[in-house]
Scaffold this motif. Structure first.
Motif, short mmCIF file in Angstrom:
data_model
loop_
_atom_site.label_atom_id
_atom_site.label_comp_id
_atom_site.label_asym_id
_atom_site.label_seq_id
_atom_site.Cartn_x
_atom_site.Cartn_y
_atom_site.Cartn_z
N UNK A 17 6.71 -0.44 7.36
CA UNK A 17 6.50 0.76 6.56
C UNK A 17 7.87 1.27 6.11
N UNK A 48 0.88 -1.18 0.00
CA UNK A 48 0.00 0.00 0.00
C UNK A 48 0.91 1.22 0.00
N UNK A 49 0.70 2.10 -0.95
CA UNK A 49 1.56 3.28 -1.07
C UNK A 49 0.79 4.54 -0.71
N UNK A 50 1.50 5.50 -0.18
CA UNK A 50 0.89 6.79 0.14
C UNK A 50 1.92 7.89 -0.10
N UNK A 51 1.57 8.83 -0.96
CA UNK A 51 2.50 9.93 -1.26
C UNK A 51 2.25 11.09 -0.30
N UNK A 52 3.28 11.48 0.43
CA UNK A 52 3.23 12.69 1.25
C UNK A 52 4.09 13.72 0.54
N UNK A 53 4.12 14.96 1.05
CA UNK A 53 4.98 15.92 0.35
C UNK A 53 6.44 15.53 0.54
N UNK A 105 9.97 4.31 4.06
CA UNK A 105 9.87 5.69 3.58
C UNK A 105 10.89 5.86 2.46
N UNK A 154 2.66 -5.35 3.05
CA UNK A 154 1.66 -6.12 3.80
C UNK A 154 2.23 -7.42 4.37
N UNK A 160 7.92 12.69 0.04
CA UNK A 160 8.25 11.32 0.44
C UNK A 160 7.10 10.39 0.08
N UNK A 205 5.40 6.69 1.18
CA UNK A 205 5.38 5.60 2.16
C UNK A 205 4.95 4.33 1.46
N UNK A 206 5.67 3.26 1.75
CA UNK A 206 5.31 1.95 1.20
C UNK A 206 5.03 1.01 2.38
N UNK A 207 3.76 0.60 2.51
CA UNK A 207 3.43 -0.35 3.58
C UNK A 207 3.45 -1.74 2.96
#
Lengths: 95, 287
Positions: free
Chosen positions: A34, A16-21, A36, A29, A23, A25-27
């Motif tokens: 996690x 599961x990926x999430x883009x922050x400013x 970064x 599973x 950076x 994040x790759x979770x």
């Protein structure tokens, strides 16, 4: 870090990926860890395919259509180093 | 155990047992406004036991234990029994709670929106939350903010506020004496007095709210406000959470949603009054 010749992306729901400013994040599973990461790692992961193994040179060719990567030999070496590191973390499959 | 009490704090129920009567009596007095639930199924047990059978009577020394133990927790004197019970409850919560993402943070609420403050011990987050709780905000907790995994709301855990050293005088000036616990002098963290939150904080301790602002307060130095980027916020909040790893993907989803939706600032302040003014300014700008 062992450098392998070719790499595949993990199956779609493995991460599961999430883009922050600044950076991404790759979770992962399977491990619950996690990671970064910063550019160019998300771009390298995007360039990989689940079923068709690709070498660092293949990935460079794919990425250079969208990004200005500078000296080709240096960029291929850098991509290879990142892929080896990602394979070590279990975030890509090395072949 | 010989003496015990079962108390509800926010969503958690604690059963505190003690070999001595005094810590339980003090808890019963300070938690008089909280739900006391004899016979209820407790989420956590806290036990205050003598270090050895003889030490129940001779220079009484308390060993804190419970469902989740810390092998290296130092024994405490019976005079600090209330502190031992509070530490025991915090420890169980930090090590065992799984229904929310637990953030080591204070939180206060106004108009249904929640201000969360996190930082190292000594940063001033606890004192600041206690002061705001006396000035028109609802204190939700000074130690843990509970981030709901589904709704993304913050829920209260309004235990007694643990005031340390100079913070004791600051709050004692604002608060009626009957809401202040006994002075526990010379603990490992200096002098400590517990503050009972206002009745609105206790009466509404099951009411959550949407997080609207995150602050990283730091007491000391010149007044300064600066925004904190999402990447840094994420890293600092994973460090501030005791159960992020244990919650797996649910924790990842909840925390990333919080980081993406809640603006964050670091504030440095030389005095409590200035900190309150800065908080009110940032809160007004947010709206």
């Amino acid at each position: 870090m062992t450098r392998l010749s070719r790499y595949c992306r993990l199956e779609r729901d493995a991460i599961a990926a999430c883009a922050l400013d600044g950076m991404t994040l790759l979770y992962h599973r399977a491990s619950g860890q996690t990671h970064m990461v910063i550019s160019p790692v998300p771009e390298i992961l995007d360039a990989l395919d689940e079923t068709r193994p690709a070498s660092p040179a293949d990935i460079h060719r794919h990425m250079s259509q969208r990004y200005e990567l500078g000296d080709a030999a240096e960029a291929v070496a850098l991509i290879g180093a990142h892929l080896a590191e990602l394979a070590g973390l279990g975030l890509v499959r090395g072949l | 155990m010989k003496h015990h009490i079962t108390i509800g704090i926010g969503p958690a129920v604690f059963r505190v047992g003690s070999a001595w009567r005094d810590p339980i009596d003090r808890l019963a007095s300070l938690y008089a406004a909280y739900p006391v639930l004899p016979g209820a199924i407790a989420d956590f047990s806290v036990r205050l036991e003598p270090v050895s059978p003889l030490r129940r009577w001779l220079r009484p020394s308390i060993f804190i234990t419970g469902d989740h133990g810390l092998a290296e927790a130092a024994p405490m004197s019976l005079a600090h029994g209330l502190l031992a019970a509070e530490m025991g409850m915090n420890l169980q919560m930090a090590l065992g709670w799984r229904r929310h993402l637990l953030l080591h943070a204070s939180s206060v609420e106004k108009d249904g929106r929640v201000l969360v403050m996190t930082g190292e011990s000594g940063s001033g987050k606890s004192t600041l939350a206690a002061q705001l709780g006396e000035r028109g905000w609802r204190l939700m907790g000074d130690e843990f903010a509970l981030l709901d995994l589904e709704s993304g709301w913050i829920f209260p855990f309004p235990r007694l506020v643990s005031l340390k050293n100079s913070a004791i005088g600051v709050l004692a000036a604002d608060v009626p004496e009957q809401r202040m616990g006994p002075l526990l002098a010379g603990t490992a963290k200096g002098d400590i007095r517990h503050l009972v939150p206002r009745s609105t904080a206790i009466d509404r301790m099951e009411a959550g709210g949407q997080p609207a602002l995150l602050l990283f307060p730091r007491f000391g130095g010149d007044a300064d406000i600066r925004p904190v980027g999402q990447a840094e916020v994420f890293m600092r909040l994973t460090q501030a959470s005791t159960n992020y790893v244990a919650l797996g993907e649910a924790g990842f989803r909840a925390l990333t949603r919080f980081v993406q939706n809640v603006p964050a600032h670091a504030i440095d302040f030389p005095s409590g009054e200035q900190a309150i003014a800065m908080v009110e300014q940032l809160w007004a700008e947010r709206a």
